[in-house]
Design an enzyme around this catalytic site. Structure first.
Site, PDB file in Angstrom:
ATOM      1  N   MET A  30     -12.295 -42.484  50.748  1.00  0.00           N
ATOM      2  CA  MET A  30     -13.606 -43.096  50.976  1.00  0.00           C
ATOM      3  C   MET A  30     -13.843 -44.149  49.889  1.00  0.00           C
ATOM      4  O   MET A  30     -14.982 -44.489  49.583  1.00  0.00           O
ATOM      5  CB  MET A  30     -14.702 -42.036  50.977  1.00  0.00           C
ATOM      6  N   GLY A  31     -12.775 -44.661  49.288  1.00  0.00           N
ATOM      7  CA  GLY A  31     -12.914 -45.685  48.259  1.00  0.00           C
ATOM      8  C   GLY A  31     -13.372 -45.091  46.942  1.00  0.00           C
ATOM      9  O   GLY A  31     -13.216 -43.901  46.692  1.00  0.00           O
ATOM     10  N   HIS A  34     -10.192 -43.421  41.975  1.00  0.00           N
ATOM     11  CA  HIS A  34     -10.013 -42.978  40.595  1.00  0.00           C
ATOM     12  C   HIS A  34      -8.576 -42.468  40.448  1.00  0.00           C
ATOM     13  O   HIS A  34      -7.787 -42.532  41.410  1.00  0.00           O
ATOM     14  CB  HIS A  34     -11.045 -41.895  40.230  1.00  0.00           C
ATOM     15  N   GLY A  36      -7.236 -39.692  40.557  1.00  0.00           N
ATOM     16  CA  GLY A  36      -6.813 -38.727  41.574  1.00  0.00           C
ATOM     17  C   GLY A  36      -6.253 -39.460  42.791  1.00  0.00           C
ATOM     18  O   GLY A  36      -5.157 -39.162  43.278  1.00  0.00           O
ATOM     19  N   HIS A  37      -7.016 -40.471  43.276  1.00  0.00           N
ATOM     20  CA  HIS A  37      -6.519 -41.264  44.409  1.00  0.00           C
ATOM     21  C   HIS A  37      -5.236 -42.005  44.016  1.00  0.00           C
ATOM     22  O   HIS A  37      -4.294 -42.105  44.800  1.00  0.00           O
ATOM     23  CB  HIS A  37      -7.541 -42.324  44.812  1.00  0.00           C
ATOM     24  N   LYS A 149      -7.846 -30.984  45.472  1.00  0.00           N
ATOM     25  CA  LYS A 149      -9.232 -30.884  44.995  1.00  0.00           C
ATOM     26  C   LYS A 149     -10.155 -30.474  46.169  1.00  0.00           C
ATOM     27  O   LYS A 149     -11.012 -29.635  46.038  1.00  0.00           O
ATOM     28  CB  LYS A 149      -9.616 -32.225  44.382  1.00  0.00           C
ATOM     29  N   VAL A 176      -5.931 -33.837  39.905  1.00  0.00           N
ATOM     30  CA  VAL A 176      -5.805 -34.572  38.635  1.00  0.00           C
ATOM     31  C   VAL A 176      -7.054 -34.277  37.812  1.00  0.00           C
ATOM     32  O   VAL A 176      -8.181 -34.349  38.322  1.00  0.00           O
ATOM     33  CB  VAL A 176      -5.660 -36.092  38.883  1.00  0.00           C
ATOM     34  N   SER A 185     -13.367 -36.821  40.440  1.00  0.00           N
ATOM     35  CA  SER A 185     -14.079 -36.925  41.706  1.00  0.00           C
ATOM     36  C   SER A 185     -14.909 -38.195  41.662  1.00  0.00           C
ATOM     37  O   SER A 185     -15.442 -38.557  40.596  1.00  0.00           O
ATOM     38  CB  SER A 185     -15.018 -35.719  41.878  1.00  0.00           C
ATOM     39  N   ARG A 187     -17.727 -38.461  42.757  1.00  0.00           N
ATOM     40  CA  ARG A 187     -19.116 -38.055  42.461  1.00  0.00           C
ATOM     41  C   ARG A 187     -19.360 -37.813  40.970  1.00  0.00           C
ATOM     42  O   ARG A 187     -20.515 -37.732  40.560  1.00  0.00           O
ATOM     43  CB  ARG A 187     -19.494 -36.808  43.273  1.00  0.00           C
TER      44      ARG A 187
HETATM   45  O1  PAF Z   1     -11.374 -36.715  51.036  1.00  0.00           O
HETATM   46  C1  PAF Z   1     -11.947 -37.746  51.437  1.00  0.00           C
HETATM   47  O2  PAF Z   1     -12.089 -38.737  50.728  1.00  0.00           O
HETATM   48  C2  PAF Z   1     -12.506 -37.777  52.848  1.00  0.00           C
HETATM   49  O3  PAF Z   1     -13.031 -36.558  53.219  1.00  0.00           O
HETATM   50  C3  PAF Z   1     -11.503 -38.288  53.884  1.00  0.00           C
HETATM   51  C4  PAF Z   1     -10.291 -37.384  54.008  1.00  0.00           C
HETATM   52  C5  PAF Z   1     -11.026 -39.691  53.512  1.00  0.00           C
HETATM   53  C6  PAF Z   1     -12.151 -38.375  55.265  1.00  0.00           C
HETATM   54  O4  PAF Z   1     -13.260 -39.217  55.258  1.00  0.00           O
END
Ligand code: PAF
Length: 284
Positions: A30-31, A34, A36-37, A149, A176, A185, A187
């Site tokens: 969802m953009g 960080h 983790g992504h 996570k 991470v 996160s 958030r």
């Molecule tokens: O984990 C997330 O960021 C979201 O739940 C996902 C998997 C991209 C679905 O919107």
């Protein structure tokens, strides 16, 4: 790097990538990217011939009164990070391309979607399962990367892809953490400095639980109560603390094999989740 904004254009590009650069990897996000992504994107770019990152803040997984409007959006920085990491394509559809007028198809995984966060966030996992299926249908990946996570999400998506014979490998990736143990996160950006220092209690309580299991404690009730006490002492409001069987998410009363301990707690107004693997044969 290509940036694509409709399911039709994504599908067209994905057909070529899938054929010419197999295996094709997808990292759904969802953009507000960080570390983790970044760890997921790193896995996808190094393990696959080409990687697609989707960026879509999915309105369908936020209940009324949740943080859809305020969810952090850092689109340009996210694109830059993807470009630097050698991502082949960012798929960033708008909400009306994903859910045009008259949209009326939803995916439910009722068993795995019911406990833990599913019991507190009405419709959340129906929104998650639906959007992930749509992302998989547009991006056609051989593999899709999900962080542990969001453990319940990972288990539920794995079930959905198996049940619907999607032929996509779901790759779980470890959480991470910051140096003090706090799970990354998007958030976390909501936390004030004081809240951030109190928030470390969540991971600390989980690591303490792991130590208790290593020291021989087997009763979930005792481990959960100690965790709740630690969280409340740190001034957080506990939403749930549960110990579940890792694949079915059914409650575990006595820890005889691997189990997942999952926590959701409010630090101020911010709801955070985290989890840890408990194993009876952990070293004390
Ligand atoms: O984990 C997330 O960021 C979201 O739940 C996902 C998997 C991209 C679905 O919107």
């Amino acid at each position: 790097m290509k940036v694509v904004d409709t399911p039709q254009k994504m599908r067209e590009l994905a057909e070529t990538l899938r054929r010419e650069e197999a295996p094709l990897g997808l990292v759904p996000t969802m953009g507000a990217l960080h570390e983790g992504h970044i760890s997921l994107i790193d896995r996808a770019t190094s393990e696959c011939g080409a990687a697609v990152v989707s960026i879509f803040v999915n309105p369908a997984q936020f209940a009324a009164g949740e943080d859809y409007d305020t969810y952090p959006r850092t689109y340009h920085a996210d694109l830059e990070a993807c470009r630097e990491m050698g991502v082949a394509c960012v798929y960033a559809p708008r909400a009306n391309a994903m859910y045009p007028g008259g949209y009326d198809t939803w995916v439910d995984v009722p068993g795995l979607g019911a406990p833990l966060c599913g019991a507190r966030r009405q419709g959340h996992f129906r929104g998650v399962a639906t959007v992930v299926l749509k992302l998989l249908a547009a991006c056609l990946p051989h593999r899709a990367y999900f962080g542990e996570k969001d453990y319940q999400q990972l288990v539920l998506i794995r079930r959905m892809t198996r049940d619907l014979d999607l032929g996509v490998e779901i790759v779980p990736c470890p959480i991470v953490r910051e140096d003090d143990g706090m799970a990354l996160s998007s958030r976390n950006a909501y936390l004030s400095a004081d809240e951030r220092s109190r928030a470390r209690a969540i991971s600390a309580a989980l690591f303490d639980a792991k130590k208790k299991v290593a020291a021989g404690e087997r009763l979930s009730a005792a481990i959960i109560q100690a965790c709740v006490d630690e969280l409340e002492e740190a001034g957080s409001r506990v939403d749930y603390v549960e110990i579940v069987e890792p694949a079915t998410l059914e409650r575990v009363e006595t820890i005889n094999g691997a189990a997942r301990m999952a926590v959701a707690a409010y630090i101020g107004e911010t709801r955070l989740i985290d989890n840890i693997l408990l194993e009876p044969d952990d070293e004390a």
